[in-house]
Design an enzyme around this catalytic site. Sequence first.
Site, PDB file in Angstrom:
ATOM      1  N   LYS A  93      31.531  23.388 -46.504  1.00 33.65           N
ATOM      2  CA  LYS A  93      31.510  22.268 -47.448  1.00 33.65           C
ATOM      3  C   LYS A  93      31.031  22.732 -48.820  1.00 33.65           C
ATOM      4  O   LYS A  93      31.576  22.342 -49.854  1.00 33.65           O
ATOM      5  CB  LYS A  93      30.615  21.133 -46.895  1.00 33.65           C
ATOM      6  N   GLN A 114      24.162  16.178 -42.098  1.00 38.27           N
ATOM      7  CA  GLN A 114      24.940  16.875 -41.078  1.00 38.27           C
ATOM      8  C   GLN A 114      24.440  16.493 -39.680  1.00 38.27           C
ATOM      9  O   GLN A 114      23.249  16.595 -39.383  1.00 38.27           O
ATOM     10  CB  GLN A 114      24.827  18.398 -41.303  1.00 38.27           C
ATOM     11  N   ASP A 129      30.549  10.083 -45.811  1.00 40.20           N
ATOM     12  CA  ASP A 129      31.069  10.256 -44.446  1.00 40.20           C
ATOM     13  C   ASP A 129      31.696   8.955 -43.930  1.00 40.20           C
ATOM     14  O   ASP A 129      32.418   8.965 -42.935  1.00 40.20           O
ATOM     15  CB  ASP A 129      29.916  10.640 -43.494  1.00 40.20           C
TER      16      ASP A 129
END
Length: 282
Positions: free
Chosen positions: A53, A97, A120
């Site tokens: 990322k 994460q 997300d």
Amino acid sequence: MSAKIIDGKAMAMEIRQEIKKQVEELAQKNIKPGLAVVLVGNDPASQIYVRGKEKACSEVGIASETIRLPEDTSESELLNLISGLNSRQDVHGILVQLPLPKHIDSDKIIRSIVPEKDVDGFHPINVGKLVLGLPGVKPCTPYGCLKMLQKYEIAIEGKKAVVIGRSNIVGKPVALMLLQENATVSICHSRTKELSEYTKEADILIAAAGKPFLIKPDMVKPGAAVIDVGQNKLPDGKLVGDVDFTGVSQVAGWITPVPGGVGPMTIAMLLYNTLESAKRLC
Ligand code: NAD
């Protein structure tokens, strides 16, 4: 029949080029999209995802900041950190994460991110918007699946779509997106009996079970579009999806490879969500 390959890698490159262009345009207005990634603990897979990322952000000019915290970070420390990121003007996207260490309540952490920065798309507000068909941040992997179907002009409206997997991050949201596009959607899961009775009817088959070679050629309708979300590591280290690619590509009309299918699209959509969030917030 030999299926047309849906090239997620090439598509993701195209999307990233477009994002880069838009990031350069924003720079002229003194806006630089920023993504904060929070990584707690030492999970090896998470470390790899986070590095991917970071690299993707730097290639398109998005400022990324990774906050690495030790495994024993407390829930309240993490909540404090997110509260700080929520109010920072240079941070337009926040990604925690997953998975988090067991002593931390992941749902509580996701709820603590302001929905506008939840790139997300996991916050209940954004999930609720998806359910209601309202504009909101869409989760990256399902969004990538939808973009691939659209790019290859695969008809969705009125088609039978079967989703295998009912997780909150892939199965449920991808099913909702297909429903929003007017498909007739079935969701199968580990307790579904006679899985192949469903899959054989599918014009669009989305496999997101995390089981290597679950989908065999005799389970697929000739000409179907097969999107393989699975990412499974075999004992020899090889990465495979949930679909028996060699066999199924003889039956399907379209198929995504693993690697090079859904994976690169997930990262491209994360960059897209961060860019859009910066545009909305600035
Ligand atoms: P999960 O473990 O949370 O959910 C798996 C789902 O599959 C469950 O709902 C379960 O009921 C169902 N399932 C399991 N075995 C089944 C079977 N035999 N028949 C029918 N259904 C079955 O997993 P997840 O987070 O949704 O991820 C699914 C897969 O997608 C994993 O391989 C994961 O690594 C991969 N993934 C890939 C990306 C990407 O960017 N390519 C992103 C997220 C997840």
